[in-house]
Write an enzyme that holds these catalytic residues in place. Sequence first.
Site, PDB file in Angstrom:
ATOM      1  N   HIS A 155      40.521 -30.287  28.984  1.00  0.00           N
ATOM      2  CA  HIS A 155      41.778 -31.212  28.890  1.00  0.00           C
ATOM      3  C   HIS A 155      42.501 -30.259  27.794  1.00  0.00           C
ATOM      4  O   HIS A 155      42.842 -30.522  26.424  1.00  0.00           O
ATOM      5  CB  HIS A 155      41.478 -32.670  28.789  1.00  0.00           C
ATOM      6  CG  HIS A 155      40.958 -33.073  29.599  1.00  0.00           C
ATOM      7  ND1 HIS A 155      41.415 -34.248  30.991  1.00  0.00           N
ATOM      8  CD2 HIS A 155      39.469 -33.201  29.960  1.00  0.00           C
ATOM      9  CE1 HIS A 155      40.691 -34.457  32.008  1.00  0.00           C
ATOM     10  NE2 HIS A 155      39.806 -32.931  31.281  1.00  0.00           N
TER      11      HIS A 155
ATOM     12  N   CYS B  89      45.095 -31.841  26.705  1.00  0.00           N
ATOM     13  CA  CYS B  89      45.535 -33.146  25.959  1.00  0.00           C
ATOM     14  C   CYS B  89      45.054 -33.722  24.610  1.00  0.00           C
ATOM     15  O   CYS B  89      45.285 -33.584  23.552  1.00  0.00           O
ATOM     16  CB  CYS B  89      46.024 -34.761  26.724  1.00  0.00           C
ATOM     17  SG  CYS B  89      44.009 -35.006  27.960  1.00  0.00           S
TER      18      CYS B  89
ATOM     19  N   GLN C 207      40.005 -37.436  35.609  1.00  0.00           N
ATOM     20  CA  GLN C 207      39.756 -36.355  35.564  1.00  0.00           C
ATOM     21  C   GLN C 207      37.993 -37.554  36.641  1.00  0.00           C
ATOM     22  O   GLN C 207      37.020 -37.182  37.756  1.00  0.00           O
ATOM     23  CB  GLN C 207      38.749 -35.871  34.396  1.00  0.00           C
ATOM     24  CG  GLN C 207      37.588 -34.445  35.238  1.00  0.00           C
ATOM     25  CD  GLN C 207      36.705 -34.028  34.152  1.00  0.00           C
ATOM     26  OE1 GLN C 207      37.294 -33.489  33.605  1.00  0.00           O
ATOM     27  NE2 GLN C 207      35.295 -33.565  34.514  1.00  0.00           N
TER      28      GLN C 207
ATOM     29  N   CYS D 141      46.989 -34.000  33.423  1.00  0.00           N
ATOM     30  CA  CYS D 141      46.571 -35.567  32.611  1.00  0.00           C
ATOM     31  C   CYS D 141      47.609 -36.406  32.690  1.00  0.00           C
ATOM     32  O   CYS D 141      48.121 -37.081  32.817  1.00  0.00           O
ATOM     33  CB  CYS D 141      45.928 -36.021  31.762  1.00  0.00           C
ATOM     34  SG  CYS D 141      45.845 -37.498  29.859  1.00  0.00           S
ATOM     35  N   GLU D 142      47.317 -38.203  33.804  1.00  0.00           N
ATOM     36  CA  GLU D 142      48.601 -39.401  33.891  1.00  0.00           C
ATOM     37  C   GLU D 142      48.046 -39.317  32.299  1.00  0.00           C
ATOM     38  O   GLU D 142      49.803 -40.663  32.274  1.00  0.00           O
ATOM     39  CB  GLU D 142      47.689 -40.239  34.569  1.00  0.00           C
ATOM     40  CG  GLU D 142      46.579 -40.942  34.535  1.00  0.00           C
ATOM     41  CD  GLU D 142      46.198 -42.359  35.603  1.00  0.00           C
ATOM     42  OE1 GLU D 142      45.278 -43.114  35.216  1.00  0.00           O
ATOM     43  OE2 GLU D 142      46.521 -41.859  36.241  1.00  0.00           O
ATOM     44  N   HIS D 143      47.397 -39.586  31.506  1.00  0.00           N
ATOM     45  CA  HIS D 143      48.149 -40.136  30.471  1.00  0.00           C
ATOM     46  C   HIS D 143      49.245 -39.888  29.385  1.00  0.00           C
ATOM     47  O   HIS D 143      50.137 -40.037  28.881  1.00  0.00           O
ATOM     48  CB  HIS D 143      46.431 -40.214  29.658  1.00  0.00           C
ATOM     49  CG  HIS D 143      45.679 -41.312  29.963  1.00  0.00           C
ATOM     50  ND1 HIS D 143      45.026 -41.157  30.079  1.00  0.00           N
ATOM     51  CD2 HIS D 143      45.431 -42.524  30.656  1.00  0.00           C
ATOM     52  CE1 HIS D 143      43.759 -42.406  30.768  1.00  0.00           C
ATOM     53  NE2 HIS D 143      44.810 -42.842  31.675  1.00  0.00           N
ATOM     54  N   HIS D 144      49.177 -38.703  29.642  1.00  0.00           N
ATOM     55  CA  HIS D 144      50.108 -37.339  28.532  1.00  0.00           C
ATOM     56  C   HIS D 144      50.609 -36.873  29.991  1.00  0.00           C
ATOM     57  O   HIS D 144      51.797 -35.832  29.179  1.00  0.00           O
ATOM     58  CB  HIS D 144      48.884 -36.491  27.810  1.00  0.00           C
ATOM     59  CG  HIS D 144      48.927 -37.273  26.235  1.00  0.00           C
ATOM     60  ND1 HIS D 144      47.467 -37.729  26.842  1.00  0.00           N
ATOM     61  CD2 HIS D 144      48.973 -38.473  25.446  1.00  0.00           C
ATOM     62  CE1 HIS D 144      47.061 -38.655  25.933  1.00  0.00           C
ATOM     63  NE2 HIS D 144      48.158 -38.861  25.440  1.00  0.00           N
TER      64      HIS D 144
END
Length: 198
Positions: A156, A158, A128, A87-90
Amino acid sequence: MAYSKGEKYDEKTTEGLIKTYRESISLLGEDPEREGLQKTPERVAKAMQFLTQGYQMDANAILNSAKFHEEVSEMIIVKDIELYSMCEHHMLPFYGKAHVAYIPNGYITGLSKIARVVDVYSRRLQVQERLTHQILNSIKETLNPLGVAVVIEASHLCMMMRGVQKQNSVTTTSAFWGEFEKNETRSEFVKLISSRLH
């Protein structure tokens, strides 16, 4: 860009990441010189390069490496392709399965190449939704088929380990193009990926 197999680690990148992870361990309150952590920055540096190796790979080159002229126009499905992404956010993993189908228009590709295309785009910092469309677009651009369909089901970390902490949630994304935009073809695809024929 030519297609080649094997793990490769860039020395400069590895050295930079080792320094960064050593500093991160220290900032988190641990001693990076403790016996159990001494080699951790190097291990993580190599692991992150492996987990993001998709940036160094060309999905279209992979498909073209096994592209064959064939007069077939029936649906081809490769389902239950395991995928692991970040996941690019976390920068926490998400994992699950991809189901990919296409209807040839004069050309087919090796079945393993479809799975490799999934790897190319999943081995990057991702969401995703984008991953689903990148897989579809690569097959569409390279094989020029009559239609492409991609469905991804993933969990996920996250969502599971932090934040909302829902361990049993699964995210499903889909993308359809060409013949798969027709209800009848899409329904056949969904029915086939949902069945257990083997």
